[in-house]
Motif scaffolding. Structure first.
Motif, PDB file in Angstrom:
ATOM      1  N   LYS A   1       1.251   6.292  -7.239  1.00  0.00           N
ATOM      2  CA  LYS A   1       0.093   7.102  -7.628  1.00  0.00           C
ATOM      3  C   LYS A   1       0.341   8.590  -7.425  1.00  0.00           C
TER       4      LYS A   1
ATOM      5  N   VAL B   1      -3.243   3.266   4.000  1.00  0.00           N
ATOM      6  CA  VAL B   1      -1.839   3.340   4.407  1.00  0.00           C
ATOM      7  C   VAL B   1      -1.752   3.471   5.927  1.00  0.00           C
TER       8      VAL B   1
ATOM      9  N   SER C   1       0.907   3.946  -3.074  1.00  0.00           N
ATOM     10  CA  SER C   1       0.636   5.347  -2.783  1.00  0.00           C
ATOM     11  C   SER C   1       1.700   6.264  -3.392  1.00  0.00           C
TER      12      SER C   1
ATOM     13  N   GLU D   1       0.405  10.022  -4.498  1.00  0.00           N
ATOM     14  CA  GLU D   1      -0.297  10.485  -3.295  1.00  0.00           C
ATOM     15  C   GLU D   1       0.689  10.843  -2.185  1.00  0.00           C
TER      16      GLU D   1
ATOM     17  N   VAL E   1       0.829  -1.210   0.000  1.00  0.00           N
ATOM     18  CA  VAL E   1       0.000   0.000   0.000  1.00  0.00           C
ATOM     19  C   VAL E   1       0.861   1.256   0.000  1.00  0.00           C
ATOM     20  N   ARG E   2       2.016   1.194   0.626  1.00  0.00           N
ATOM     21  CA  ARG E   2       2.908   2.364   0.619  1.00  0.00           C
ATOM     22  C   ARG E   2       3.498   2.597  -0.771  1.00  0.00           C
TER      23      ARG E   2
ATOM     24  N   PRO F   1      -1.367  10.616   4.389  1.00  0.00           N
ATOM     25  CA  PRO F   1      -1.527   9.347   3.688  1.00  0.00           C
ATOM     26  C   PRO F   1      -2.986   8.908   3.664  1.00  0.00           C
ATOM     27  N   SER F   2      -3.299   8.002   2.773  1.00  0.00           N
ATOM     28  CA  SER F   2      -4.665   7.485   2.664  1.00  0.00           C
ATOM     29  C   SER F   2      -5.012   6.651   3.897  1.00  0.00           C
TER      30      SER F   2
END
Length: 139
Positions: free
Chosen positions: A36, A56, A33, A38, A29-30, A52-53
């Motif tokens: 993308k 994350v 991110s 992000e 997920v990192r 972070p989302s």
């Protein structure tokens, strides 16, 4: 590996493998991110900057959580193995702890319904307390 003491190895290995899987998910997920756009690599230097989302944050929090109370699980099983404590219920309790922790993780990493997550967390720690008290009484 036919000694009853070796039965403690399997629940510990299972919880380790779960922790390792969560670590891989955390990396996934990192990296996603960052790819993308992000987050940047600089965010991970001091964990400051862009927010972070949720995935994350949640995955990182769960990985950290697996290095808190579960360490006491590994410790008590190692103590039990060292002392030769193998009650009829010790290994099933160890497996119950692992099942509750994995259940807690699945809830946390998916739909994250806090009352259920808290119940699984509380039950797992009650099992952990029973393991510690049982070894203490038997020692």
């Amino acid at each position: 590996m036919d000694s009853p003491m070796h039965a403690y190895y399997w629940p510990m290995l299972t919880l380790f493998l779960w922790t390792f899987a969560v670590m891989l998910r955390n990396v996934q997920v990192r990296v996603a991110s960052v790819l993308k756009g992000e987050l940047t690599n600089e965010y991970f230097e001091l964990f400051r900057g862009a927010q972070p989302s949720d995935v994350v944050i949640k995955t990182g929090n769960h990985l950290k959580n697996l290095f808190e109370f579960p360490l006491l699980f590994y410790a008590i099983l190692l103590v039990a193995a060292h002392l030769g404590t193998t009650g009829n219920f010790m290994v099933p309790l160890a497996w119950l702890y692992v099942a509750l922790r994995i259940g807690h993780g699945i809830v946390h990493l998916t739909f994250n319904y806090v009352p259920l997550r808290f119940a699984l967390f509380l039950l797992s720690n009650i099992v952990l307390l029973i393991l510690w008290v049982s070894v203490g009484v038997a020692a």
